[in-house]
Design an enzyme around this catalytic site. Sequence first.
Site, PDB file in Angstrom:
ATOM      1  N   HIS A   6       0.824  -1.206   0.000  1.00 42.17           N
ATOM      2  CA  HIS A   6       0.000   0.000   0.000  1.00 42.17           C
ATOM      3  C   HIS A   6       0.862   1.262   0.000  1.00 42.17           C
ATOM      4  O   HIS A   6       0.478   2.281  -0.577  1.00 42.17           O
ATOM      5  CB  HIS A   6      -0.924  -0.005   1.221  1.00 42.17           C
ATOM      6  CG  HIS A   6      -1.933  -1.118   1.189  1.00 42.17           C
ATOM      7  ND1 HIS A   6      -3.248  -0.917   0.834  1.00 42.17           N
ATOM      8  CD2 HIS A   6      -1.803  -2.447   1.430  1.00 42.17           C
ATOM      9  CE1 HIS A   6      -3.889  -2.083   0.869  1.00 42.17           C
ATOM     10  NE2 HIS A   6      -3.034  -3.012   1.241  1.00 42.17           N
ATOM     11  N   ASN A   8       3.873   1.560  -1.464  1.00 42.17           N
ATOM     12  CA  ASN A   8       4.471   1.764  -2.791  1.00 42.17           C
ATOM     13  C   ASN A   8       3.576   2.562  -3.733  1.00 42.17           C
ATOM     14  O   ASN A   8       4.002   3.591  -4.275  1.00 42.17           O
ATOM     15  CB  ASN A   8       4.844   0.418  -3.414  1.00 42.17           C
ATOM     16  CG  ASN A   8       6.064  -0.211  -2.773  1.00 42.17           C
ATOM     17  OD1 ASN A   8       6.807   0.446  -2.054  1.00 42.17           O
ATOM     18  ND2 ASN A   8       6.275  -1.487  -3.029  1.00 42.17           N
ATOM     19  N   ASP A 104      -5.665   5.804   1.045  1.00 45.41           N
ATOM     20  CA  ASP A 104      -5.845   4.407   0.695  1.00 45.41           C
ATOM     21  C   ASP A 104      -7.305   4.036   0.967  1.00 45.41           C
ATOM     22  O   ASP A 104      -7.898   4.468   1.953  1.00 45.41           O
ATOM     23  CB  ASP A 104      -4.913   3.549   1.561  1.00 45.41           C
ATOM     24  CG  ASP A 104      -4.829   2.107   1.100  1.00 45.41           C
ATOM     25  OD1 ASP A 104      -5.858   1.411   1.181  1.00 45.41           O
ATOM     26  OD2 ASP A 104      -3.747   1.678   0.676  1.00 45.41           O
ATOM     27  N   HIS A 355       2.918 -14.447  -5.607  1.00 39.71           N
ATOM     28  CA  HIS A 355       1.763 -14.673  -4.731  1.00 39.71           C
ATOM     29  C   HIS A 355       0.515 -13.990  -5.290  1.00 39.71           C
ATOM     30  O   HIS A 355      -0.554 -14.086  -4.689  1.00 39.71           O
ATOM     31  CB  HIS A 355       2.061 -14.152  -3.328  1.00 39.71           C
ATOM     32  CG  HIS A 355       2.187 -12.661  -3.252  1.00 39.71           C
ATOM     33  ND1 HIS A 355       3.048 -11.932  -4.056  1.00 39.71           N
ATOM     34  CD2 HIS A 355       1.570 -11.739  -2.471  1.00 39.71           C
ATOM     35  CE1 HIS A 355       2.938 -10.651  -3.771  1.00 39.71           C
ATOM     36  NE2 HIS A 355       2.053 -10.500  -2.817  1.00 39.71           N
ATOM     37  N   SER A 360       2.564  -6.706  -7.608  1.00 39.27           N
ATOM     38  CA  SER A 360       3.455  -7.637  -8.298  1.00 39.27           C
ATOM     39  C   SER A 360       2.862  -8.078  -9.631  1.00 39.27           C
ATOM     40  O   SER A 360       3.563  -8.140 -10.651  1.00 39.27           O
ATOM     41  CB  SER A 360       3.723  -8.859  -7.416  1.00 39.27           C
ATOM     42  OG  SER A 360       4.488  -8.519  -6.281  1.00 39.27           O
ATOM     43  N   GLN A 380      -5.784 -11.945  -3.876  1.00 44.85           N
ATOM     44  CA  GLN A 380      -4.797 -12.703  -4.647  1.00 44.85           C
ATOM     45  C   GLN A 380      -5.407 -13.821  -5.499  1.00 44.85           C
ATOM     46  O   GLN A 380      -5.041 -13.969  -6.678  1.00 44.85           O
ATOM     47  CB  GLN A 380      -3.716 -13.241  -3.712  1.00 44.85           C
ATOM     48  CG  GLN A 380      -2.929 -12.133  -3.027  1.00 44.85           C
ATOM     49  CD  GLN A 380      -2.162 -12.586  -1.811  1.00 44.85           C
ATOM     50  OE1 GLN A 380      -1.962 -13.779  -1.590  1.00 44.85           O
ATOM     51  NE2 GLN A 380      -1.731 -11.629  -0.988  1.00 44.85           N
TER      52      GLN A 380
END
Length: 454
Positions: A6, A8, A104, A355, A360, A380
């Site tokens: 969060h 980044n 956020d 993951h 990512s 995910q």
Amino acid sequence: MPYQGHINPMLQLANILYSKGFNITIFHTNFNKPKTSNYPHFTFRFIIDNDPNDQRYSDLPLQGMGAFSRIIFFNRYGADQLHNQLELELSRKDEPPVSCLITDALWHVAQPVADSLSLPRLVLRTSSLFCFLTYASLPLLGDRGYLDLSENTSASLLDGLGYVDLPHNTHLEEQVVEFPTLKLKDILKMGYKKENDAIGEVIGNMVKQTKASSGIIWNSSKELEEPELETILRDIPVPSFLIPFAKHFTTSSSSLLKQDRTFFPWLDQQPPNSVVYVSYGSVAQMDKKHFLEMVHGLVDSKQSFLWVVRPGFVDGSTWLEALPDGLMGERGRIVKWAPQQEVLAHKAVGAFWTHSGWNSTFESVCEGVPMICSPFWGDQPLNARYMSDVLKVGVYLENGWKRQEIANAIRRVMVDEEIRERVKMLKQKLDVSLIKGGSSYESVESLVAYISSL
């Protein structure tokens, strides 16, 4: 929100807005606080958990699904402190006036606070549009019985580590009628329950307050999620801005862990598309049994690899105590942390075993790298399903961590030209979207104009 996945995107967004002429003040907790010296152009205010005698925030889990406890606590007890700090910022005469608050999405308590101060609040959603639409449908999925964990389809969170192990059951392979992209087991792997679930309550509040905001900023792209964007624009009557942050700024300066760069000379010597990069993010944990399956799967694949194993990633281990001596050979390298975007952009990297966290996943697409997907919980499994079944740029290891399936998946992704071509074409579309007139370029310009108008 004080977790790497969060931090980044928020700091990437802050850099984008700073480059467009805005002054930036960052509110952050002391827990997992960023290295402020890397951002001399920002003002930082540390709030909420400043009192060392406040026992409410001590001894909260830091990793796995238990890490969500801190998010729950910050929302439950942080409203007054957030209000007071915002009120102070609004009263400052020696700085430019505050245009808006960007938080956020998981800081759902920020919406009523912003409303009480007549301050526009924009939301940064750090996951995909597809994930948000699924989360918004959790009440419907609950009413239809998908969140009920019966004896025959029970999912158990193993040791609180944050991943869901499901028994083999052909019923779980069925599609979700309301979301044909998903299988029943994807819903169960999310890890939410229908009744008395604090995580589900946070998700519900996040959706509600996001819809009540003045606008939503997505770390995504129209080229990636156009059908979902059409649904969002139809159902949520606030502006949406889709910006691929990784195409603008790296995350190296916001890393909470020291990044190892000593492996780059080795990586430079590897042939193009020959190395599997493995990283399970900043929070996930695994028990020794599944870790060993990972080890054997990598060895059996006979592919070169660069593997990020965080200290504490293996439950009960400091670092690599669970690794059998001599098993890995000379084919790979293991590091504690790595500059991920730089690794994914390297010509030697041919696949990313992930993951399936959204940062990512999206970074992999941005660099045109196909994926092997091993999701744990939350969004995910949704990301993994979308990449494997919708965009078809990855292979989903749906049955957990089994060495033969791991080896087969790695070998397949490394040689499958169709997967490689699809992800390469997606990368090209994202690159084009950044050019003047492209969707991502126009989204940044629209966001700047919108904030300036508030």
